[in-house]
Structures are given as structure tokens and as C-alpha cells.
Write a protein that holds these residues in place. Structure first.
Motif, short mmCIF file in Angstrom:
data_model
loop_
_atom_site.label_atom_id
_atom_site.label_comp_id
_atom_site.label_asym_id
_atom_site.label_seq_id
_atom_site.Cartn_x
_atom_site.Cartn_y
_atom_site.Cartn_z
N ASP A 36 42.09 31.92 47.06
CA ASP A 36 43.37 31.45 47.56
C ASP A 36 44.09 30.78 46.39
O ASP A 36 43.81 29.63 46.05
CB ASP A 36 43.07 30.45 48.69
CG ASP A 36 44.30 29.74 49.21
OD1 ASP A 36 45.40 29.97 48.68
OD2 ASP A 36 44.14 28.93 50.15
N THR A 37 45.00 31.52 45.73
CA THR A 37 45.65 30.94 44.55
C THR A 37 46.66 29.87 44.92
O THR A 37 46.96 28.99 44.13
CB THR A 37 46.33 32.01 43.67
OG1 THR A 37 47.41 32.61 44.41
CG2 THR A 37 45.35 33.08 43.23
N GLY A 38 47.17 29.92 46.17
CA GLY A 38 48.07 28.85 46.62
C GLY A 38 47.36 27.51 46.55
O GLY A 38 47.95 26.49 46.17
N TYR A 41 47.42 26.26 42.97
CA TYR A 41 48.74 25.67 42.67
C TYR A 41 48.91 24.33 43.38
O TYR A 41 49.48 23.38 42.84
CB TYR A 41 49.87 26.64 43.06
CG TYR A 41 50.12 27.67 41.99
CD1 TYR A 41 50.93 27.38 40.90
CD2 TYR A 41 49.49 28.90 42.03
CE1 TYR A 41 51.13 28.30 39.89
CE2 TYR A 41 49.67 29.84 41.02
CZ TYR A 41 50.49 29.52 39.95
OH TYR A 41 50.68 30.42 38.95
N ARG A 42 48.42 24.26 44.61
CA ARG A 42 48.53 23.01 45.37
C ARG A 42 47.76 21.87 44.69
O ARG A 42 48.16 20.70 44.78
CB ARG A 42 48.02 23.21 46.80
CG ARG A 42 48.98 23.96 47.68
CD ARG A 42 48.37 24.35 49.02
NE ARG A 42 49.34 25.06 49.84
CZ ARG A 42 50.21 24.45 50.66
NH1 ARG A 42 50.20 23.14 50.79
NH2 ARG A 42 51.08 25.15 51.34
N THR A 43 46.67 22.19 44.01
CA THR A 43 45.90 21.16 43.32
C THR A 43 46.72 20.58 42.16
O THR A 43 46.71 19.37 41.91
CB THR A 43 44.54 21.72 42.84
OG1 THR A 43 43.87 22.25 44.00
CG2 THR A 43 43.68 20.65 42.21
N VAL A 111 53.09 25.67 34.01
CA VAL A 111 52.04 25.61 35.03
C VAL A 111 51.47 27.00 35.27
O VAL A 111 50.25 27.19 35.35
CB VAL A 111 52.60 25.00 36.34
CG1 VAL A 111 51.60 25.13 37.48
CG2 VAL A 111 52.98 23.54 36.12
N ARG A 112 52.31 27.99 35.34
CA ARG A 112 51.83 29.36 35.60
C ARG A 112 50.93 29.83 34.46
O ARG A 112 49.90 30.44 34.70
CB ARG A 112 53.01 30.31 35.82
CG ARG A 112 54.00 29.82 36.88
CD ARG A 112 54.78 30.95 37.51
NE ARG A 112 53.95 31.73 38.38
CZ ARG A 112 53.71 31.45 39.67
NH1 ARG A 112 54.27 30.42 40.25
NH2 ARG A 112 52.91 32.22 40.37
N ALA A 113 51.31 29.49 33.22
CA ALA A 113 50.49 29.90 32.07
C ALA A 113 49.15 29.17 32.11
O ALA A 113 48.09 29.76 31.84
CB ALA A 113 51.23 29.59 30.78
N GLY A 132 48.42 35.53 46.83
CA GLY A 132 49.39 34.65 46.17
C GLY A 132 50.78 35.25 46.20
O GLY A 132 51.18 35.88 47.19
N ARG A 133 51.52 35.06 45.09
CA ARG A 133 52.88 35.58 45.02
C ARG A 133 53.03 36.58 43.88
O ARG A 133 53.90 37.44 43.92
CB ARG A 133 53.87 34.43 44.77
CG ARG A 133 53.83 33.28 45.76
CD ARG A 133 54.29 33.73 47.14
NE ARG A 133 54.47 32.60 48.04
CZ ARG A 133 53.47 31.90 48.59
NH1 ARG A 133 52.22 32.22 48.32
NH2 ARG A 133 53.73 30.89 49.40
N ASP A 134 52.20 36.43 42.85
CA ASP A 134 52.36 37.27 41.65
C ASP A 134 51.03 37.86 41.21
O ASP A 134 50.81 38.11 40.03
CB ASP A 134 52.91 36.41 40.50
CG ASP A 134 51.97 35.28 40.11
OD1 ASP A 134 51.08 34.93 40.93
OD2 ASP A 134 52.08 34.75 38.99
O1 DC Z 1 50.50 30.10 49.70
P1 DC Z 1 50.73 28.57 49.69
O2 DC Z 1 51.72 28.10 50.71
O3 DC Z 1 49.46 27.79 49.75
O4 DC Z 1 51.37 28.30 48.26
C1 DC Z 1 51.72 27.02 47.85
C2 DC Z 1 52.84 27.09 46.83
O5 DC Z 1 52.38 27.67 45.61
C3 DC Z 1 54.08 27.86 47.25
O6 DC Z 1 55.21 27.06 46.93
C4 DC Z 1 54.07 29.10 46.38
C5 DC Z 1 53.23 28.72 45.19
N1 DC Z 1 52.40 29.82 44.71
C6 DC Z 1 52.82 30.53 43.62
O7 DC Z 1 53.89 30.23 43.09
N2 DC Z 1 52.04 31.53 43.11
C7 DC Z 1 50.87 31.86 43.69
N3 DC Z 1 50.13 32.84 43.16
C8 DC Z 1 50.43 31.14 44.83
C9 DC Z 1 51.22 30.13 45.32
#
Ligand code: DC
Length: 228
Positions: A36-38, A41-43, A111-113, A132-134
Motif C-alpha cells: 500500500d504505497t499510500g 506517503y502517509r508516513t 518526496v516522490r524521489a 497507488g497513483r503512479d
Molecule cells: O491512497 P491513499 O489515500 O492512502 O493516499 C494518500 C495520499 O498519498 C493521497 O493524497 C495520494 C498520495 N499518493 C501518491 O501521491 N502516490 C502514491 N503512489 C500513493 C499515494
């Protein structure tokens, strides 16, 4: 030693399309590791929150990263537990204020890097279902299966409405719909890794589906592509 070939399944899509529940069940059904990559990122969002900085200030957020160690493990229930340095923050990262902080920090290229290697390492070490998103566009562009999971904004708002009602913290449907539309806009218009279907991704619209129907469709796509 040569790393044996691992299977990777990337599931991307907007908030509320049911990605994490479907990804978790898919991983459990197929014996793969769910990432769960979200939550990762949440951490970072939680760390920024606890540090008392402005989450939109790229320089302040970037300055925090060298001192942040993120790790994770899996409970018997398959739940991905998250650690900020050695503190278990699994529950805290779900608080609404952390969602807000996370949406700001996740828009920052720094942060992404910072998180890219960590995510790729997981897919190198294990066969994974990563959501995730990407994931299909940036993290694992060579994933064996890429799925872009969507549902109409109304359908996602309806699910969220029901979820909040059941949790005893109701919110108006129109407000939820507006929030979802705003988040979709932010996610797909940010400069760093905007949300969009990856090349070669199978688009799956779950509008009107039951959870079980969506799960079966995802499993069928994976089977067709990998034989799993
Ligand atoms: O999926 P989530 O709601 O737990 O994601 C939390 C936040 O992290 C949401 O604002 C999108 C971002 N996110 C992201 O930018 N890239 C990812 N791979 C996963 C989550």
C-alpha cells in the motif's frame, strides 16, 4: 545470487475507487505481497505533521527527509504496519488531518524521489500487488500487469457516504462529492507524477459493481496476462 523473476501487479486510480481493498484481497488470493504505497506517503505526511512544519513548503519538507527512516512489516492479518523511525504509526496515519498533510507532501518531487527506491526494492524482493497513483507510470513501468481502477465520482461519494455513516461520523453526500472532485482535480493536475493511466494499462470501471464482481474482474485480468 540471481534474483528469480518476480511478478508485479500495479493498480492505480483515484481515491475511493476501492483500490486498496481490491488490491489486498487480490494479493491474499494469489499469495503475493500487498504494498500500500499510500500508507508510505502517509508516513511522510505524519512525520511532517509531527515536525510542525508547513507541508506545502518544499524546502522544509525536504530538510526532514534525511532523518526519516520508514519501515514496514505485515501482521498475521496481512495488515501492512508502518513505522516512522521505530514508532508504529499504522493507526495515526489514517487520521483526516494526516490525509490533508499527505496530499500536500506527496505533490513534492523531493518526496516522490525519496520514496521511489523503497517502492522499487519491494518489487525486486517480492512478487507484489502494489497500489497507488503512479505505480504503472513511474514506479514499475515494466510491471507484468497494470490496472487503472476507476468508478464515477458519484459512485465513490456514495461508498464514502455509507462508510462514514457506518462509522458513526456522517457527512453530507454533496460535500463528499465535491471533495472527491476536488481531489481528482488535484491528483491529475499536479506537476509531479500526475494521476493518469499508464501505457498498456487495462482500464477497469467499477461503477455499479459489487466488491466481489470487481475482485473477479481483476483476478481475470491478472490470469490472462500472467497465468496466475
Ligand atoms: O491512497 P491513499 O489515500 O492512502 O493516499 C494518500 C495520499 O498519498 C493521497 O493524497 C495520494 C498520495 N499518493 C501518491 O501521491 N502516490 C502514491 N503512489 C500513493 C499515494
Amino acid at each position: 545470487m540471481e534474483n528469480e523473476k518476480k511478478i508485479s501487479v500495479a493498480i492505480d486510480g483515484p481515491s475511493g475507487a476501492g483500490k486498496s481493498t481490491i488490491a489486498r484481497r487480490t494479493a491474499r488470493t494469489l499469495g503475493l505481497v500487498y504494498v500500500d504505497t499510500g500508507a508510505i506517503y502517509r508516513t511522510v505526511g505524519y512525520h511532517a505533521y509531527r515536525s510542525g512544519i508547513d507541508p506545502t513548503d518544499a524546502a522544509s519538507v525536504a530538510a526532514l527527509l534525511p532523518e526519516l527512516r520508514i519501515s514496514m512489516d505485515y501482521g498475521e492479518d496481512g495488515l501492512q504496519r508502518m513505522y516512522r523511525n521505530d514508532e508504529d504509526v499504522t493507526e495515526q496515519i489514517r487520521l483526516p488531518e494526516i490525509s490533508m498533510f499527505t496530499s500536500h507532501v506527496s505533490a513534492l518531487p523531493e518526496v516522490r524521489a525519496f520514496l521511489l527506491e523503497m517502492q522499487r526494492r519491494m518489487a525486486w524482493e517480492y512478487s507484489v500487488v502494489m497500489d497507488g497513483r503512479d505505480i504503472g507510470t513511474v514506479v514499475l513501468p515494466d510491471a507484468d500487469v497494470k490496472i487503472f481502477l476507476t468508478a464515477s465520482a458519484e459512485d465513490r461519494a456514495r461508498r464514502r457516504y455509507k462508510e462514514l455513516m457506518e462509522r458513526g461520523t456522517p457527512k453530507g453526500f454533496d460535500e463528499l462529492l465535491q471533495e472527491i472532485e476536488q481531489r481528482d482535480y488535484n491528483d491529475s493536475h499536479r506537476a509531479a507524477s500526475p494521476l493518469r493511466p499508464a501505457e498498456g494499462a487495462v482500464r477497469l470501471d467499477t461503477t455499479g459493481n459489487t466488491f466481489e464482481q470487481s475482485l473477479q474482474q481483476v483476478l481475470a485480468i491478472i490470469k490472462e496476462r500472467t497465468g496466475l
